[in-house]
Enzyme design. Structure first.
Site, PDB file in Angstrom:
ATOM      1  CB  SER A  39       6.097  37.945 109.202  1.00 20.08           C
ATOM      2  OG  SER A  39       7.291  37.227 109.023  1.00 20.08           O
TER       3      SER A  39
ATOM      4  NE  ARG B 129       2.509  37.542 105.632  1.00 17.53           N
ATOM      5  CZ  ARG B 129       3.813  37.207 105.581  1.00 17.53           C
ATOM      6  NH1 ARG B 129       4.731  37.997 106.116  1.00 17.53           N
ATOM      7  NH2 ARG B 129       4.201  36.092 104.992  1.00 17.53           N
TER       8      ARG B 129
ATOM      9  N   GLY C  83      13.874  39.931 101.461  1.00 21.66           N
ATOM     10  CA  GLY C  83      13.236  38.901 100.644  1.00 21.66           C
ATOM     11  C   GLY C  83      11.723  38.939 100.784  1.00 21.66           C
TER      12      GLY C  83
ATOM     13  CG  ASP D 210      13.732  33.753 109.755  1.00 17.84           C
ATOM     14  OD1 ASP D 210      14.254  33.232 108.750  1.00 17.84           O
ATOM     15  OD2 ASP D 210      12.743  34.501 109.680  1.00 17.84           O
TER      16      ASP D 210
ATOM     17  NE  ARG E 296      19.906  33.958 108.099  1.00 17.63           N
ATOM     18  CZ  ARG E 296      18.716  34.499 108.194  1.00 17.63           C
ATOM     19  NH1 ARG E 296      17.665  33.734 108.449  1.00 17.63           N
ATOM     20  NH2 ARG E 296      18.549  35.798 108.067  1.00 17.63           N
TER      21      ARG E 296
HETATM   22  C1  S3P Z   1       8.860  35.087 106.031  1.00 13.97           C
HETATM   23  C2  S3P Z   1       9.011  33.775 105.686  1.00 13.97           C
HETATM   24  C3  S3P Z   1      10.269  33.034 105.854  1.00 13.97           C
HETATM   25  C4  S3P Z   1      11.240  33.751 106.784  1.00 13.97           C
HETATM   26  C5  S3P Z   1      11.313  35.222 106.502  1.00 13.97           C
HETATM   27  C6  S3P Z   1       9.950  35.862 106.667  1.00 13.97           C
HETATM   28  C7  S3P Z   1       7.556  35.753 105.809  1.00 13.97           C
HETATM   29  O1  S3P Z   1      10.896  32.915 104.584  1.00 13.97           O
HETATM   30  O2  S3P Z   1      12.523  33.174 106.678  1.00 13.97           O
HETATM   31  O3  S3P Z   1      12.222  35.853 107.386  1.00 13.97           O
HETATM   32  O4  S3P Z   1       7.310  36.829 106.375  1.00 13.97           O
HETATM   33  O5  S3P Z   1       6.730  35.181 105.065  1.00 13.97           O
HETATM   34  P1  S3P Z   1      10.562  31.673 103.589  1.00 13.97           P
HETATM   35  O6  S3P Z   1       9.194  31.804 103.114  1.00 13.97           O
HETATM   36  O7  S3P Z   1      11.571  31.813 102.478  1.00 13.97           O
HETATM   37  O8  S3P Z   1      10.799  30.443 104.416  1.00 13.97           O
END
Ligand code: S3P
Length: 445
Positions: free
Chosen positions: A29, A33, A100, A326, A357
């Site tokens: 994460s 960023r 994602g 996660d 999942r």
């Molecule tokens: C993340 C937020 C989470 C997490 C993903 C990373 C992020 O997803 O599951 O692996 O970096 O903001 P969600 O916002 O869909 O919960």
């Protein structure tokens, strides 16, 4: 596009004690960023400890395609940002592979620009819902062109001037919160995001670190209101990315389950929005000691000493889910070796991750003879502390790195080996997984 390597099965076999020390790669994460905010900053951003997994590298490629200069000098990634509001139109669709976070945050980042940006991804990402990000972007004036039900591939085109909104995030999601805030960076006035349940707060903390005018109010109920003043200047920063607790989770659970193990994992991020798994495992009786707790770049980090433990089943409170969202797949593996039942509820978001999942875990447990019950948003696992009769199955990973790693951890403690159909997908988040586990004494090949 699929991930670069083609599917390759992997098998894990029962291990004797895991021993040694390891350093796991940077937090995913924070790495995404660091690239994104560095791209919007004036001047230079220097990043060490970046996760060099496919997910983050795809974000880097997307930012480079929009005018950011990114290079690597030794262990340091150096970005010369385009500036806030100054990204250029990409000539090609941006391909986010399996990620994602990359796709959704960059939709926020570019959505409010008066230019066209197209997004593609692999089969897993193309199945995942994007409406959660597109709905608030539409309110800001963004036009969306999506062929099938707000899923990838899709194209965004922002208005001449975006509309600042007040948006209440309908599901606990740091990605949605972040996408709206990032869209607010290129929008005049104040963009406000309300999150009823706190999720990982890296966007807020890091934007403040880059000099954004961002304030957070927290109500007695825990509801957070985040105000961001748009069109400000971000300034380049020096960032040392701490180790990813979501990757540390795999050697951690492996060491708990393999008797007589004793390992130390260095430099793990201990931000309270990410420590739900450690809290839960400790309630289950895990022998985890936090050593050398310290602050680094505004985040708490620690070294984790983990020893083989006898675990007992617990009921995990649903309000803890955002801080371990996660980690449920690997917690389910710990639960498979705990005495009694582990009850997990409030899991609806697990259905829209890299795979469904909840169903992928349940199928994997079934293939390896673990008693369990899958509900609409819940999972109950009945453990078998000696691992007798467990294992022997082939698990379908559905392009989901965490399903692959979780069931390989299972194979280290089960009576019979556990195989996964695709170990290559692990490179999206933890390319060194097999090597590091082998160095601790695991048999994974
Ligand atoms: C993340 C937020 C989470 C997490 C993903 C990373 C992020 O997803 O599951 O692996 O970096 O903001 P969600 O916002 O869909 O919960």
């Amino acid at each position: 596009m699929t991930h670069s390597a083609s599917a390759s099965p992997l098998t894990a076999r029962r291990a004797t004690a895991l021993q040694g020390t390891l350093r796991i790669p940077g937090d995913k994460s924070i790495s995404h960023r660091a690239f994104m905010f560095g791209a919007l900053a004036e001047g230079e951003t220097r990043i060490t400890g970046l996760l060099e997994g496919e997910d983050v590298l795809n974000t880097g490629k997307a930012l480079a395609a929009m005018g950011t200069h990114i290079r690597k000098d030794g262990d340091t990634w150096i970005l010369n940002g385009a500036g806030n509001g100054c990204l250029l139109e990409a000539r090609q669709p941006l391909d986010f592979g399996n990620a994602g976070t990359g796709a959704r945050l960059v939709m926020g980042l570019t959505g409010t620009y008066d230019m066209q940006t197209s997004f593609t991804g692999d089969a897993s990402l193309s199945r995942r819902p994007m409406a959660r990000v597109l709905d608030p972007l539409r309110l800001m004036g963004v036009q969306v062109g999506a062929a099938t039900g707000d899923r990838l591939p899709l194209t965004l085109h922002g208005p001449k001037t975006a509309n600042p909104i007040l948006y209440r995030v309908p599901m606990p999601s740091a990605q949605v919160k972040s996408a709206v805030l990032l869209a607010g960076l290129n929008t005049p006035g104040i963009t406000t995001v309300i999150e009823p349940v706190m999720t990982r707060d890296h966007t807020e903390k890091m934007l403040q670190g880059f000099g954004a005018d961002l304030q957070v109010e927290t109500a007695a109920s825990g509801e957070r209101t985040i105000h961001l003043a748009g069109q400000g200047i971000l300034r380049g920063q020096t960032i040392d990315v701490p180790g990813d607790p979501s990757s540390a989770a795999f050697p951690l659970v492996a060491a708990l389950l393999v008797p007589d193990s004793d390992i130390t994992i260095y430099n793990v991020l201990m931000n309270p929005t990410r420590t739900g798994l450690v809290t839960t495992l400790m309630e289950m009786g895990a022998d985890i000691t936090l050593l050398n707790e310290r602050t680094s770049g505004g985040e708490t980090v620690a070294d984790l000493r983990v020893r083989g433990s006898e675990l007992k089943g617990v009921t995990v409170p649903p309000e803890r889910a955002p801080s371990m969202i996660d980690e449920y797949p690997v917690l389910s593996i710990a639960a498979a070796f705990a005495k009694g039942k582990t009850v997990m509820t409030g899991l609806e978001e697990l259905r829209v991750k890299e795979s469904d999942r909840l169903s992928a875990v349940a199928n994997g447990l079934k293939a390896n003879n673990v008693l369990h019950e899958e509900g609409r948003d819940s999972l109950v696992v009945e453990g078998r502390p000696d691992g007798k009769g467990l294992g022997g199955g082939l698990v379908t990973t559905h392009l989901d790195h965490r399903i692959a790693m979780s069931f390989l951890v299972m194979g280290l403690a089960a009576e019979k080996p556990v195989s996964v159909d695709d170990g290559a997908i692990i490179t999206t988040s933890f390319p060194q997984f097999s090597t590091l586990m082998q160095q601790l004494g695991a048999d994974i090949s």
